[in-house]
Design an enzyme around this catalytic site. Structure first.
Site, PDB file in Angstrom:
ATOM      1  N   VAL A  91       0.860  -1.756  -0.114  1.00 47.40           N
ATOM      2  CA  VAL A  91      -0.068  -0.289   0.395  1.00 47.40           C
ATOM      3  C   VAL A  91       0.492   0.863  -0.378  1.00 47.40           C
ATOM      4  O   VAL A  91       1.962   1.144   0.692  1.00 47.40           O
ATOM      5  CB  VAL A  91      -0.870   0.076   1.536  1.00 47.40           C
ATOM      6  CG1 VAL A  91      -2.183  -1.531   1.493  1.00 47.40           C
ATOM      7  CG2 VAL A  91      -0.231   0.113   2.980  1.00 47.40           C
ATOM      8  N   SER A  92       0.266   1.943  -0.726  1.00 51.04           N
ATOM      9  CA  SER A  92       1.143   3.788  -0.120  1.00 51.04           C
ATOM     10  C   SER A  92       0.203   4.430   1.307  1.00 51.04           C
ATOM     11  O   SER A  92      -0.718   3.969   1.062  1.00 51.04           O
ATOM     12  CB  SER A  92       0.895   4.599  -1.563  1.00 51.04           C
ATOM     13  OG  SER A  92      -0.657   4.696  -1.929  1.00 51.04           O
ATOM     14  N   THR A  93       1.155   5.196   0.883  1.00 55.35           N
ATOM     15  CA  THR A  93      -0.273   5.897   2.583  1.00 55.35           C
ATOM     16  C   THR A  93      -1.468   6.590   2.251  1.00 55.35           C
ATOM     17  O   THR A  93      -2.476   6.282   3.084  1.00 55.35           O
ATOM     18  CB  THR A  93       0.869   6.989   3.078  1.00 55.35           C
ATOM     19  OG1 THR A  93       2.257   6.602   3.556  1.00 55.35           O
ATOM     20  CG2 THR A  93       0.593   7.619   4.664  1.00 55.35           C
TER      21      THR A  93
END
Length: 497
Positions: free
Chosen positions: A10-12
């Site tokens: 995931v990205s933030t």
């Protein structure tokens, strides 16, 4: 049983906004493998963007595959956008993995990559997230540039500031407790006595602990004068606009610093010597061979340390530093100017200044008129845009041209105003310095002493029979000083060289 590696990412922003949690992905992959009877040998997870494969966990994954290629059959993830959002990088990585004997697949978008037609769907799966990434990047860049044009600060605050939002909710900066140190550093540097690195070292004990690169960036950064620099982008040139944040230093102080950096203001190189007992090292030459004299200390039998100037080429030229230093102060006392000469010199300089002031006034008046004309043209262009006489594109081009011209005029105006600002104060200080050269020299720190020596004596000095001589002397001082200065040529004739 098929051995698989599962990969989650995931990205933030995705985790916060879209619910692509790492735990959810891991659970889905584990259930899938259990149903299919696959053996999970490793799990790697990242919280990095998929715009490239420069991700810590994925790098570890690749290293694991290379070291265990016979024990890994497949790399699995939930969707192709978990794997990559860059078509070119994705194809290259898939090729590397397949050459290592590892298949790559997404359980929610499965493809049989052994079939040529599957590559069409793979291109679609990879292209959609890349396009989305590009759109987000474009929107972010355009939004940041709009904010910057309004004077907002859109990145991490620079040293001396904290990130802050004003009452209107706009992103800007505010002073923190390091701001006074920044101002002091600029003030020290514009004296023209110290190099950037010397100022940095002087500020360290006061609490400014930043690297050499950061300090250089600070001195050159116009944001400290309350401005925002907008980088060139596409067909737009670089711009500098008024920031919403308050400058730690004035624009004039910032411009003085840049003048020194760019060489418009003389900044004499300092001798590398930093021994207070040897202020003349680097300024003396051997009267016998003409080589440079160096200096060093040696301990006597009773343990007391004495310093000497001596030749580097093996000559017997050697004399006590304390004697030479004391005689140099006497030498300075002999060449300082008389009060009546200083008064006459002051009057002459003031007359020249008054003549220059008249010319400067005319130039400033002309610049004021030009600035007013440009402002009127900008107002007219804005009216024409509102009345749909011109297109937005034409307006932007006109605005850019006028603003660039106005910035140039304001810069010239500032330089003109600054050129003679505080003239009386500086003239008074300079004359006081000339009247008391020996006193200023004795009371100054080592770097200032060496600056004074370099300014007064463009060429090296010789010392013999407790007297100093030089081949060249500062022309102004030579003209207005109490006595003529003996030259090294006279000394050569006297000693028969």
């Amino acid at each position: 049983m098929e051995n698989v590696i599962i990969y989650t990412r995931v990205s933030t922003d995705e985790q916060a906004n879209n619910g692509y949690s790492l735990k959810h992905q891991k659970d889905v992959l584990e259930r899938y493998c259990a149903i299919k009877g696959m053996n999970i040998v490793q799990h790697f997870q990242d919280d990095y963007s998929a715009k490239d494969f420069d991700r810590p966990a994925f790098s570890m994954l690749m290293e694991y595959v290379k070291n265990n290629r016979k024990n890994v059959d497949t790399l699995l993830f939930t969707r192709w956008d978990r794997f990559s959002r860059n078509i070119e990088a994705a194809y290259k990585t898939i090729r590397i993995l397949r050459n290592l004997g590892v298949d790559v697949n997404a359980i929610e978008q499965p493809l049989d990559l052994s079939q040529p037609d599957s590559k069409i769907m793979l291109a679609v799966y990879l292209a959609v997230p890349e396009v989305e990434n590009d759109k987000n990047s474009l929107r972010t860049t355009e939004g940041m540039r709009r904010a910057q044009k309004e004077g907002c600060w859109t990145s991490k605050a620079v040293y001396g500031y904290d990130n802050h939002r004003n009452e209107a909710g706009q992103s800007t900066m505010k002073f923190n407790d390091k701001a006074p140190l920044v101002k002091e550093a600029f003030t020290l540097f514009v004296k023209g006595i110290y190099s950037i690195e010397e100022v940095r070292q002087m500020m360290k004990p006061k609490g400014m602990s930043i690297s050499k690169q950061q300090f250089n960036y600070m001195i050159k950064n116009i944001s400290y004068a309350g401005k925002v620099r907008i980088k060139a982008w596409k067909k737009e040139d670089e711009q500098i606009v008024e920031g919403l944040h308050e400058g730690i230093v004035s624009l004039e102080l910032y411009q003085q610093a840049q003048a020194i950096i760019n060489g418009r203001k003389r900044h004499n190189a300092q001798p590398k010597n930093r021994t207070p007992k040897l202020p003349l090292r680097g300024f003396l030459v051997c009267q016998k061979c003409g080589g440079n004299l160096t200096g060093s200390g040696s301990k006597s039998r009773n343990g007391e340390k004495h310093y000497y100037y001596h030749c580097q080429k093996g000559c017997k030229e050697r004399f006590r530093a304390d004697t030479a230093n004391a005689n140099f102060i006497t030498f300075l006392n002999e060449i300082k100017i008389k009060p009546e000469v200083a008064e006459l010199y002051s009057k002459i300089i003031k007359d020249v200044f008054k003549q220059n002031e008249a010319d400067k006034g005319k130039q400033l008046a002309f610049i004021d008129k030009e600035i007013q004309k440009i402002q009127e043209r900008l107002n007219s262009a804005e009216d024409n845009l509102m009345d749909q006489v011109i297109t937005p594109l034409t307006y932007e081009k006109m605005k850019k041209r006028y603003e660039d011209k106005m910035s140039e005029l304001i810069r010239n105006q500032t330089e003109l105003k600054f050129a003679d600002s505080n003239f009386t104060k500086y003239l008074k200080y300079s004359l006081h310095l000339l009247l008391n050269l020996d006193h200023y020299y004795k009371e100054s720190e080592l770097p200032v002493k060496q600056k004074l020596i370099g300014s007064i004596f463009p060429e090296k000095l010789t010392f013999s029979d407790n007297k100093y001589r030089t081949t060249k002397f500062n022309e102004v001082l030579n003209l207005i000083s109490c006595k003529s200065i003996p030259s090294s040529e006279d000394n050569k004739k006297r000693v028969g060289i």
